[in-house]
Design a protein around this motif. Structure first.
Motif, PDB file in Angstrom:
ATOM      1  N   CYS A  81       0.865  -1.184   0.000  1.00 55.82           N
ATOM      2  CA  CYS A  81       0.000   0.000   0.000  1.00 55.82           C
ATOM      3  C   CYS A  81       0.894   1.224   0.000  1.00 55.82           C
ATOM      4  O   CYS A  81       1.732   1.403   0.881  1.00 55.82           O
ATOM      5  CB  CYS A  81      -0.902   0.004   1.221  1.00 55.82           C
ATOM      6  SG  CYS A  81      -2.048   1.397   1.253  1.00 55.82           S
ATOM      7  N   THR A  82       0.728   2.073  -1.015  1.00 53.03           N
ATOM      8  CA  THR A  82       1.600   3.242  -1.153  1.00 53.03           C
ATOM      9  C   THR A  82       0.881   4.559  -0.931  1.00 53.03           C
ATOM     10  O   THR A  82       1.505   5.573  -0.659  1.00 53.03           O
ATOM     11  CB  THR A  82       2.225   3.257  -2.547  1.00 53.03           C
ATOM     12  OG1 THR A  82       1.176   3.335  -3.523  1.00 53.03           O
ATOM     13  CG2 THR A  82       3.067   2.013  -2.785  1.00 53.03           C
ATOM     14  N   GLN A  83      -0.443   4.546  -1.075  1.00 53.49           N
ATOM     15  CA  GLN A  83      -1.186   5.800  -0.932  1.00 53.49           C
ATOM     16  C   GLN A  83      -2.451   5.545  -0.111  1.00 53.49           C
ATOM     17  O   GLN A  83      -3.114   4.532  -0.284  1.00 53.49           O
ATOM     18  CB  GLN A  83      -1.618   6.358  -2.294  1.00 53.49           C
ATOM     19  CG  GLN A  83      -0.474   6.733  -3.223  1.00 53.49           C
ATOM     20  CD  GLN A  83      -1.032   7.266  -4.533  1.00 53.49           C
ATOM     21  OE1 GLN A  83      -1.283   8.462  -4.671  1.00 53.49           O
ATOM     22  NE2 GLN A  83      -1.219   6.378  -5.481  1.00 53.49           N
ATOM     23  N   VAL A  84      -2.725   6.495   0.729  1.00 52.25           N
ATOM     24  CA  VAL A  84      -3.947   6.431   1.542  1.00 52.25           C
ATOM     25  C   VAL A  84      -4.783   7.655   1.216  1.00 52.25           C
ATOM     26  O   VAL A  84      -4.288   8.788   1.239  1.00 52.25           O
ATOM     27  CB  VAL A  84      -3.601   6.403   3.042  1.00 52.25           C
ATOM     28  CG1 VAL A  84      -4.861   6.582   3.885  1.00 52.25           C
ATOM     29  CG2 VAL A  84      -2.903   5.099   3.398  1.00 52.25           C
ATOM     30  N   ALA A  85      -6.035   7.428   0.887  1.00 55.74           N
ATOM     31  CA  ALA A  85      -6.959   8.532   0.598  1.00 55.74           C
ATOM     32  C   ALA A  85      -7.824   8.798   1.821  1.00 55.74           C
ATOM     33  O   ALA A  85      -8.325   7.872   2.466  1.00 55.74           O
ATOM     34  CB  ALA A  85      -7.847   8.184  -0.588  1.00 55.74           C
ATOM     35  N   VAL A  86      -7.987  10.071   2.105  1.00 54.11           N
ATOM     36  CA  VAL A  86      -8.886  10.491   3.182  1.00 54.11           C
ATOM     37  C   VAL A  86      -9.965  11.331   2.539  1.00 54.11           C
ATOM     38  O   VAL A  86      -9.677  12.347   1.898  1.00 54.11           O
ATOM     39  CB  VAL A  86      -8.128  11.313   4.244  1.00 54.11           C
ATOM     40  CG1 VAL A  86      -9.094  11.701   5.375  1.00 54.11           C
ATOM     41  CG2 VAL A  86      -6.944  10.537   4.775  1.00 54.11           C
ATOM     42  N   ARG A  87     -11.213  10.922   2.660  1.00 54.22           N
ATOM     43  CA  ARG A  87     -12.265  11.632   1.961  1.00 54.22           C
ATOM     44  C   ARG A  87     -13.528  11.741   2.824  1.00 54.22           C
ATOM     45  O   ARG A  87     -13.786  10.910   3.686  1.00 54.22           O
ATOM     46  CB  ARG A  87     -12.586  10.963   0.637  1.00 54.22           C
ATOM     47  CG  ARG A  87     -13.025   9.516   0.725  1.00 54.22           C
ATOM     48  CD  ARG A  87     -13.069   8.895  -0.653  1.00 54.22           C
ATOM     49  NE  ARG A  87     -13.677   7.580  -0.641  1.00 54.22           N
ATOM     50  CZ  ARG A  87     -13.682   6.747  -1.665  1.00 54.22           C
ATOM     51  NH1 ARG A  87     -13.102   7.094  -2.797  1.00 54.22           N
ATOM     52  NH2 ARG A  87     -14.284   5.582  -1.587  1.00 54.22           N
ATOM     53  N   PHE A  88     -14.297  12.786   2.522  1.00 55.12           N
ATOM     54  CA  PHE A  88     -15.512  13.071   3.263  1.00 55.12           C
ATOM     55  C   PHE A  88     -16.398  13.892   2.360  1.00 55.12           C
ATOM     56  O   PHE A  88     -15.896  14.777   1.648  1.00 55.12           O
ATOM     57  CB  PHE A  88     -15.172  13.835   4.552  1.00 55.12           C
ATOM     58  CG  PHE A  88     -16.307  13.908   5.548  1.00 55.12           C
ATOM     59  CD1 PHE A  88     -16.820  15.131   5.960  1.00 55.12           C
ATOM     60  CD2 PHE A  88     -16.842  12.753   6.105  1.00 55.12           C
ATOM     61  CE1 PHE A  88     -17.847  15.192   6.894  1.00 55.12           C
ATOM     62  CE2 PHE A  88     -17.872  12.819   7.036  1.00 55.12           C
ATOM     63  CZ  PHE A  88     -18.366  14.040   7.425  1.00 55.12           C
ATOM     64  N   ILE A  89     -17.671  13.622   2.369  1.00 56.71           N
ATOM     65  CA  ILE A  89     -18.602  14.327   1.485  1.00 56.71           C
ATOM     66  C   ILE A  89     -18.542  15.828   1.766  1.00 56.71           C
ATOM     67  O   ILE A  89     -18.622  16.272   2.905  1.00 56.71           O
ATOM     68  CB  ILE A  89     -20.037  13.802   1.688  1.00 56.71           C
ATOM     69  CG1 ILE A  89     -20.136  12.369   1.158  1.00 56.71           C
ATOM     70  CG2 ILE A  89     -21.049  14.686   0.988  1.00 56.71           C
ATOM     71  CD1 ILE A  89     -21.487  11.745   1.327  1.00 56.71           C
ATOM     72  N   GLY A  90     -18.382  16.598   0.684  1.00 51.56           N
ATOM     73  CA  GLY A  90     -18.322  18.044   0.824  1.00 51.56           C
ATOM     74  C   GLY A  90     -16.916  18.571   0.998  1.00 51.56           C
ATOM     75  O   GLY A  90     -16.720  19.785   1.164  1.00 51.56           O
ATOM     76  N   TYR A  91     -15.945  17.690   0.938  1.00 53.00           N
ATOM     77  CA  TYR A  91     -14.547  18.099   1.133  1.00 53.00           C
ATOM     78  C   TYR A  91     -13.678  17.546   0.009  1.00 53.00           C
ATOM     79  O   TYR A  91     -13.989  16.522  -0.598  1.00 53.00           O
ATOM     80  CB  TYR A  91     -14.017  17.579   2.480  1.00 53.00           C
ATOM     81  CG  TYR A  91     -14.646  18.276   3.660  1.00 53.00           C
ATOM     82  CD1 TYR A  91     -15.896  17.905   4.120  1.00 53.00           C
ATOM     83  CD2 TYR A  91     -13.981  19.321   4.315  1.00 53.00           C
ATOM     84  CE1 TYR A  91     -16.479  18.549   5.188  1.00 53.00           C
ATOM     85  CE2 TYR A  91     -14.554  19.966   5.399  1.00 53.00           C
ATOM     86  CZ  TYR A  91     -15.809  19.574   5.823  1.00 53.00           C
ATOM     87  OH  TYR A  91     -16.392  20.212   6.890  1.00 53.00           O
TER      88      TYR A  91
END
Lengths: 789, 263
Positions: A81-91
């Motif tokens: 695993c080389t990349q981690v995504a952090v996501r949230f609706i509206g951001y």
């Protein structure tokens, strides 16, 4: 009292199988080379914790997690695993490249604004597994709540959840709600972990939740995690904002019925934040203009105040303090008064002990009390009652293994119940009946494991053991006819030998992705409820009584199985959800016919216990991206109750038995300056007991009734419309002028939905009785202005 | 500005509440005509009164009809039966006085069918006195004239279930069913008919009936049904103790009676 055992063997068997499989899998699996990361996710502009943000490995999207109620996450990442995504609706999604620096990481997500252009204003997609994890629960964000036109223009989270499948308002404009056929008292309502016993203002037309102070609200209809307990049907977990840790801000709104103001400020150079939010109605201020002294002396208002303090001691430890206080006051001259209020307080300590262990310790206080009176202090009749809680709670989350997240904890609540009826008559004031104070300790231990069984499947298995012990106050003896047997003063005291009862509450759910688009969740659970709210009405009101389980009163036991499916593209606008459930309830209470509710010491003899059954199917079609968003929900359901003392034990429709229930919610962003919104709701009329005849009794004409709830009110439907206008591209010189106007009409086509039915002699045909429908509202316009400094 | 605000608020309220009542059609359950047997036996004096009628459909213009050919028999613990004949549905007669703890059985024969119920005499609570007080009015300036309320002074006693009734100027008042449970904590003062207003010159006879528990439950439920519902009330026929489907109740209780004239 015979206890059903229908689900118990199934639960025990499932639990044993899961424990064996877990042990074998844990022994067989080799962790391999994994990396554990931890941290918090916050809003870049305010520092506010983001609850429910997704954190996942882009190389292996099924390996992911979401932030908890404090914005904190822990995640195991396998080699590769080389990349981690952090996501949230509206951001805007943030991508972290591995390896990360040692220690907890703080991820600040930028809110999506119009400046970023239409190409980035899209709904964040979710995988089928992520959507499956959310089945059985619904999370509402303030932005969604704000867009829905509501009664009196207030943006109310409880009114918004009433538009979702499986959830119904108890009455027109009311803040009470039924979830999947359960009673209005069977919902655990939490504000920053503190229980709220009556979340309503103004007789239910407003809830106590000030939208400006709320960060998130999550409703669990099924698959309730073992860390929650104490209510039979649902959990509404509401979290307050922490406050803006970046800059001082103030905002609020002025409306026809009420106004509000919120101030947020950083503290200690951004290491902490403070939020204070207040709201008050002012209908009574118009009464001051009256020439009648009695009207000028009439009180008719509510207010509430939210306050929160948060402070980050270091990267691993944070402390919070939350407070809520609200009050309603209705004093009509010298003839009637009704006052009630909730107060809650929470002090909380979050500790990220390591990359694998997170802990939360909370001390919580909650107080609900009311006074109902007829007359005045010289000559009047009063009831004063309430419930007060002091609670200690400890939760630990151990990220034991890439495939196992284990949670456990303890909760202890000391309840204090008070109830007194008094009568004042000049110098002859008398206390009619005062129930000696009773205290009870409700304690629970829980353990739950989220087990990633395979790439696309998870099992959530947990068990809660809860116990309820009366530790002070009398234990009432009832004879064979359930009448008080002896004098209250002679009753044994619980303090001399605590009376208790308890039981296990297994919870199990299997969730997964059947295909890339199709998610599924199957859950089964048992919930016990040791506090009964007894009411003769279906709507619930502040004067309903909370009664503890005791030697005469058993707890409610609710068993539910539920199957939910969801589908939708990973990055797209439309999703749909199908759900079905079956629920059984034991030992639900109701007042017996002829109950004397104004006698606190004999209340246990005034109630009867029965059973309930509910089942249904739900559909939700939702669009979350584009200029037009919203949802369509439909529920087909039945709900029944039966009591041996009612209609010979035959089952009858429960107050929540509305066979068809539909809501259509649409929000259209016409332009950057204008948003149009509308919602249309429809449900089958409420069950009701109507008279079928008349008879004479000692000179009185008395209505004769048939079976309980055999009739129905007319069907209910209404349309609400609203428009929000914002300032154009050129901002005004004064910050407060850059706000937005909100215009709405509740019940736009003026449907006179039946609130109650009165039977009167016909005006055109004397001697004939006509049923007269009385509606509460016709058109209700509202105007408000929201401002921000 | 003030007047405009008041007008604005008034119009908003008017708009809000405009046209909120209408006559509707309802699907009601089929009506089952049942006898209503309402018997009262004063254990102190032995006087019996009541009515036997038959219920009618809710939407029918006719009133409930009296039942003909009714024979009422009352039998106490001594086994002596007292027969009272009802005339045009009205029962009036005399049995015998009964003491605390006595069980009395009432049998009502209607068209060859026998309806039976029994009751036990509860301990009596004697009314000490009645008191007339000027009524001070509600807070909105009503009423303006001199009117009065009457209060019952009840002695100290263990908990009692009471039914309080009144005859005013020879007319039996039926609009209120006043049930009251004493606290057992000492003397009690209770307004008659929950503070009903009386006028100068009214002659008021107050009856305080000491009921057994199940009779008290019946009358509390009846009061809620008659008065349109209240806390603890659920629409339904008050539970009675007739051995066959019937409405009404056999109430056996000692009555304490006092009279007063409003000055």
């Amino acid at each position: 009292m015979k206890r059903r055992q229908t689900f118990a063997p199934m639960f025990r068997g499932a639990l044993l199988v899961l424990l064996a499989a877990w042990a074998a899998a844990a022994a067989a699996q080799t962790p391999g080379r994994t990396t554990a990361i931890s941290g918090t996710v916050v809003d870049a502009s305010t520092g506010e914790s983001l609850i429910g943000a997704s954190v996942l490995c882009l190389d292996r999207p099924t390996a992911g997690t979401t932030t908890n109620a404090y914005g904190t996450f822990n995640l195991f990442l396998e080699a590769g695993c080389t990349q981690v995504a952090v996501r949230f609706i509206g951001y805007v999604t943030d991508t972290l490249r591995l390896p990360l620096p040692a220690g907890p990481v703080r991820v600040e997500l930028r809110p999506i604004t119009l400046d970023l252009g239409a190409a980035e204003v899209v709904a964040e997609g979710t995988t089928a597994l992520e959507r499956a994890a959310r089945l059985g629960s619904v999370e509402l964000r303030p932005s969604e709540v704000r867009a829905i036109p509501q009664l009196f223009g207030e943006r109310d989270v409880i009114k918004a959840i009433q538009l979702l499948p499986g959830v119904q308002a108890t009455s027109e404009g009311g803040s009470g709600f039924y979830v999947r056929g359960g009673g209005a008292d069977q919902n655990l309502v939490l504000l920053d972990e503190a229980p709220v016993y009556n979340p309503s203002h103004l007789l239910g037309f407003f809830s106590i939740f000030n939208g400006d102070a709320i960060n998130s609200a999550e409703l669990y209809k099924s698959g309730i995690p073992a860390r929650y307990g104490g209510r039979a049907s649902s959990v509404l977990d509401v979290r307050m904002k922490d406050g803006n840790a970046k800059k001082l801000t103030a905002y609020g709104g002025v409306g026809l019925i009420s106004s509000r103001l919120t101030i947020e400020s950083p503290v200690a150079q951004g290491r902490g934040s403070l939020l204070v939010s207040g709201r008050r109605t002012y209908a009574d201020l118009f009464l001051l203009l009256s020439k009648e002294e009695a009207l000028r002396n009439t009180d008719l208002y509510f207010y509430d105040l939210n306050a929160k303090f948060s402070y980050r001691l270091n990267d691993r430890h944070r402390v919070f303090g939350s407070f809520y206080g609200g009050r309603d006051d209705f004093d009509f001259g010298d003839s009637f008064l009704l006052r009630w209020g909730n107060r809650t307080g929470t002090v909380r300590w979050n500790a990220l002990w390591s990359d694998r262990l997170f802990g939360n310790t909370s001390v919580i206080w909650s107080d609900f009390a009311y006074r109902l009176g007829f007359g005045n202090e010289e000559f009047g009749f009063f009831r004063d009652a309430g419930i007060r809680d002091v609670q200690l709670k400890e939760d630990l989350t151990w990220y034991a293994h890439p495939d196992h997240t284990v949670r456990g904890g303890y909760q202890g609540i000391l309840h204090t119940f008070t109830d007194e009826v008094s009568f004042a008559a000049g110098s002859n004031g008398t206390t009619f009946d005062s129930a000696p104070r009773r205290m009870a300790l409700e304690s629970a231990l829980y353990l739950e494991d989220t087990w990633s069984l395979a790439a696309r499947w998870k099992v959530l298995a947990g068990v809660r053991y809860a116990r309820f012990d009366l530790v002070d106050g009398p234990l009432y003896r009832l004879n064979a006819e359930r009448e008080l047997d002896g004098e209250v003063a002679d009753m044994p005291s619980a303090a001399d030998g605590a009376h208790g009862q308890g039981g296990f509450e297994p919870r199990v759910a299997v969730e997964g992705a059947l295909t890339e688009r199709l998610g599924l969740k199957l859950s089964a659970e048992r919930n016990r409820q040791y506090l009964h709210q007894v009411s003769n009405t279906s709507a619930g009101n502040p004067t309903d009584l909370w009664m503890p389980a005791s030697n005469n009163i058993a707890p409610i036991v609710a068993d539910q199985i539920s199957l939910d499916l969801t589908s939708g593209p990973e990055s797209g606008a439309f999703t749909w959800t199908l759900g079905g459930y079956y629920k059984q309830l034991d030992d639900v209470l109701e007042f017996k016919s002829g109950a004397d509710v104004f006698a606190p010491t004999t209340l246990e003899s005034e109630v009867i216990a029965g059973s309930g059954e509910a089942y249904g199917a739900e559909v939700l079609l939702r669009r979350t991206a584009g200029a037009v968003t919203g949802w369509v929900s439909y529920t087909l359901s039945r709900s029944f109750r039966s009591f041996a003392q009612v209609d010979g034990g035959a089952r009858f429709p429960a107050p929540s038995d509305r066979i068809h229930n539909t809501a259509v919610v649409v929000m259209w962003e016409v332009s950057p300056r204008a948003v149009l919104s509308a919602n249309w709701v429809y449900h089958t009329g409420d069950p009701a007991t109507f008279p079928s005849g008349f008879y004479y009794l000692n000179g009185r004409l008395v209505p004769q009734y048939t079976e309980r709830n055999a009739g129905r009110f007319p069907a209910y439907h209404r349309l609400d419309v609203g428009v929000t206008l914002r300032r154009g591209a050129k901002p005004a010189a004064r910050a407060w002028a850059n706000g937005e106007w909100n215009f709405s009409v509740y019940n736009a086509y003026g449907r006179e939905n039946t609130y109650l039915i009165d039977f009167r002699e016909s005006e055109s045909e004397p001697g004939r009785i006509d049923p007269v429908s009385i509606a509460l509202f016709k058109w209700v316009p509202s105007i408000s202005y929201d401002f921000r400094f | 500005m003030t007047r405009r605000l008041a007008l604005f608020f008034g119009w908003t309220t008017a708009l809000l509440l405009a046209g909120c009542e209408q006559v509707i059609e309802l699907d009601t359950q089929p009506h089952e005509a049942l006898p209503s047997i309402a018997l009262r036996l004063d254990a102190a004096s032995g006087m019996v009164f009541g009515s036997v009628t038959r219920s009618v459909d809710f939407y029918a213009p006719a009133n409930p009809t009296p039942v003909q050919n009714v024979v009422v028999t009352l039998t106490g613990p001594d086994g002596v039966a007292h027969t009272v004949v009802a005339d045009l549905g009205l029962v009036s007669g005399e049995a015998a006085p009964y003491a605390e703890g006595d069980r009395v059985t009432a049998e009502v024969e209607i068209d060859g069918e026998l309806y039976r119920a029994s009751e036990v005499v509860a301990p009596a609570l004697a009314l000490d006195s009645l008191e007339v007080r000027p009524f001070e009015g509600f807070g909105f300036g009503f009423p303006a004239d001199s009117v009065y309320q009457i209060f019952c002074h009840l002695p100290s006693a263990p908990v009692r279930n009471l039914l309080i009734e009144a005859i005013v100027n020879g007319e039996y008042l039926t609009e209120t069913v006043q049930c009251f449970k004493t606290s057992g904590d000492g003397p009690t003062v209770v307004p008659v008919l929950w503070g009903r207003i009386f006028e100068p010159g009214d002659v008021v006879d107050v009856f305080v009936w000491s009921l057994p528990e199940n009779s008290y439950d019946f009358w509390v439920t009846l009061g809620a049904v008659v008065d349109g519902g209240g806390p603890g009330s659920v629409p339904g026929n008050p539970l009675n103790h007739w051995n066959r489907p019937a409405l009404g109740h056999f109430t056996l209780a000692p009555a304490s009676i006092r009279s007063i004239t409003v000055p």
